[in-house]
Design an enzyme around this catalytic site. Structure first.
Site, mmCIF file in Angstrom:
data_model
loop_
_atom_site.group_PDB
_atom_site.id
_atom_site.type_symbol
_atom_site.label_atom_id
_atom_site.label_comp_id
_atom_site.label_asym_id
_atom_site.label_seq_id
_atom_site.Cartn_x
_atom_site.Cartn_y
_atom_site.Cartn_z
ATOM 1 N N THR A 10 1.054 -1.473 -0.147
ATOM 2 C CA THR A 10 0.164 -0.317 0.097
ATOM 3 C C THR A 10 0.460 1.175 -0.305
ATOM 4 O O THR A 10 1.208 1.807 -1.114
ATOM 5 C CB THR A 10 -0.809 0.172 1.290
ATOM 6 O OG1 THR A 10 -1.674 -1.052 0.874
ATOM 7 C CG2 THR A 10 -1.869 1.606 1.523
ATOM 8 N N VAL A 127 5.491 7.522 12.252
ATOM 9 C CA VAL A 127 4.976 8.360 13.486
ATOM 10 C C VAL A 127 2.834 7.737 13.206
ATOM 11 O O VAL A 127 2.003 7.975 13.334
ATOM 12 C CB VAL A 127 5.309 9.115 14.486
ATOM 13 C CG1 VAL A 127 4.208 9.825 15.747
ATOM 14 C CG2 VAL A 127 6.840 8.545 14.927
ATOM 15 N N GLY A 129 1.780 8.607 10.063
ATOM 16 C CA GLY A 129 1.449 8.576 8.230
ATOM 17 C C GLY A 129 1.843 9.965 7.851
ATOM 18 O O GLY A 129 3.282 10.367 7.844
ATOM 19 N N GLU A 185 -7.388 -4.462 10.573
ATOM 20 C CA GLU A 185 -6.882 -5.626 9.724
ATOM 21 C C GLU A 185 -7.696 -6.884 10.162
ATOM 22 O O GLU A 185 -8.346 -6.455 11.103
ATOM 23 C CB GLU A 185 -5.197 -5.983 10.213
ATOM 24 C CG GLU A 185 -4.291 -4.806 9.751
ATOM 25 C CD GLU A 185 -4.166 -4.816 8.822
ATOM 26 O OE1 GLU A 185 -4.428 -5.723 7.922
ATOM 27 O OE2 GLU A 185 -3.948 -3.430 8.156
ATOM 28 N N LYS A 200 5.049 3.620 18.092
ATOM 29 C CA LYS A 200 5.186 5.006 18.057
ATOM 30 C C LYS A 200 5.731 6.029 18.809
ATOM 31 O O LYS A 200 6.781 7.129 18.993
ATOM 32 C CB LYS A 200 4.108 5.143 17.510
ATOM 33 C CG LYS A 200 3.719 4.647 16.060
ATOM 34 C CD LYS A 200 2.643 5.307 15.863
ATOM 35 C CE LYS A 200 1.743 4.229 14.241
ATOM 36 N NZ LYS A 200 0.478 4.715 13.821
#
Length: 411
Positions: A10, A127, A129, A185, A200
């Site tokens: 992705t 961290v 995005g 997920e 993160k």
């Protein structure tokens, strides 16, 4: 400069898309001679992909090509990402990654390796995005001593809690909805149990406090045990429950680092961060509080942050831009129960005798109420107290069964 991408999932495919779509703008705006995608490494075949001529399955094609100056690693996991990254940095090639697990576990080693070889190891997308946070900490906030850094660092759990708060959904129902929408997920463990947010907060703590913090040093509690009863009681207090990752310096100079559900008062910017959005608060001794908000994941938002790092590497060839933080110290991270805060507590088997004992041990408490409350159910918020002391006092009331104990934040 030539660029290679390792991992065509992705994020990797998003990076390729952004690099190619915005190529002319990137080169012109950043005064670059060229920024050309040369390789895409993946073990799978993509016969219908428009970039199929750029694919390779041999890592050595990238490693030994002197034209390649920046490599994007979007494989995920520790192995073989660590070995690939180490070899690339040793060759003087800069590496950009969105791989939070690798940075949290091996960032100290890889940053030092980059410095030794006059390369860069950059990880803005690891961290938040698409949210810029690492660059602001390193640059914009460099005049501040950072006191605390905290935030909503996982969009999946924030979506689930938002559904529980706004729509009265159960945890299981909200999780199913998140999976249907592609926010969670099939195996949501890393999100639900706080593991993703823990990685993160390690990276943010490293940057903020200058020493490497490993994930196993971070107290981590997910949202699995949060119920609609907790949501309703906290509403009565004027707050909401969010999964917060935080790292804070305590008076003895150490830090406390944790991921856990926390009560956020409704006038906070973090309280209004809903759905899959993330928000990160940085508290500096000169600036005060600054909040960075946006989409914490997603193909193109994350790719945008990765490509920004690629551009930074291209503009700083032969010069290390992010300096390494210090080595891990065993006692640098203090036990999380040394933090002082107010706490929300939900308990059962509460009778007149235990109420009197609670009043004697804890003093002034704020009693909370909810609709359809059972007779032996009791919820309250304490005055400020060290968590270790609170747990010891609650343990002295034998008949009371503690169901929830959640800190109330001051941001």
């Amino acid at each position: 400069m030539k660029v290679a991408v390792i991992g065509y999932g992705t994020v990797g495919s998003g990076v390729v898309e952004v690099l190619l779509r915005n190529h002319d703008t990137i080169v012109r705006r950043n005064s670059l001679d060229e920024l050309e995608l040369k390789y895409i490494l993946d073990i799978r075949d993509f016969p219908l992909d428009p970039n199929k001529e750029k694919f390779t399955k041999d890592f050595n094609d990238i490693l030994n090509d002197e034209e390649v100056g920046v490599v994007v690693e979007t494989m995920g996991g520790i192995h073989p990402a660590f070995e690939f990254t180490s070899q690339l940095l040793s060759k003087g090639k800069s590496v950009v990654t969105s791989n939070k697990e690798l940075v949290a576990q091996k960032g100290f080693e890889l940053l030092n390796l980059a410095k030794e070889n006059k390369a860069n190891y950059m990880f803005e997308a690891s961290v938040g995005g698409g949210i810029p946070i690492i660059r602001p900490i390193n640059n914009c906030l460099s005049a501040n001593e950072i006191i605390e850094i905290a935030g909503i660092l996982n969009g999946t759990t924030n979506y689930i809690l938002t559904k529980m708060i706004n729509d009265g959904m159960s945890m299981d129902e909200a999780l199913m909805r998140a999976q249907q929408k592609g926010y969670a997920e099939k195996d949501p463990t890393a999100d639900i149990e706080g593991i993703d947010a823990g990685r993160k907060i390690c990276i943010l703590a490293d940057l903020a406090f200058g020493k490497h913090v490993f994930p196993d040093q971070v107290y981590t509690q997910g949202i699995r045990d949060i119920t609609l009863e907790d949501v309703e009681f906290v509403k009565d207090f004027g707050g909401v429950i969010k999964l917060i990752g935080s790292a804070k310096r305590i008076p003895d100079g150490r830090i406390c680092a944790q991921v856990r559900p926390s009560v956020i008062l409704k006038n906070s910017q973090l309280a209004t961060t809903s759905g899959v959005f993330n928000a990160i608060l940085v508290r500096g001794n000169a600036l005060g509080d600054a909040v960075f908000y946006g989409r914490g994941a997603g193909k193109l938002p994350t790719a945008s942050a990765v490509v920004a790092d690629v551009i930074d590497c291209a503009r700083h060839q032969g010069k290390t831009k992010i300096l390494p933080w210090g080595e891990n110290e065993k006692d640098f991270v203090a036990p999380n129960d040394l933090i002082s805060a107010r706490f929300y507590v939900r308990a059962y088997n509460v009778n007149d005798g235990s109420l009197a004992e609670l009043d004697r041990l804890l003093g002034n408490i704020r009693v909370l109420e909810r609709k359809n409350q059972s007779p032996d159910e009791f919820a309250f918020v304490t005055e400020e107290i060290v968590e270790k002391d609170l747990r010891e006092k609650l343990g002295k009331i034998g008949s009371v069964e503690i169901k929830s104990l959640i800190p109330v934040t001051d941001y």
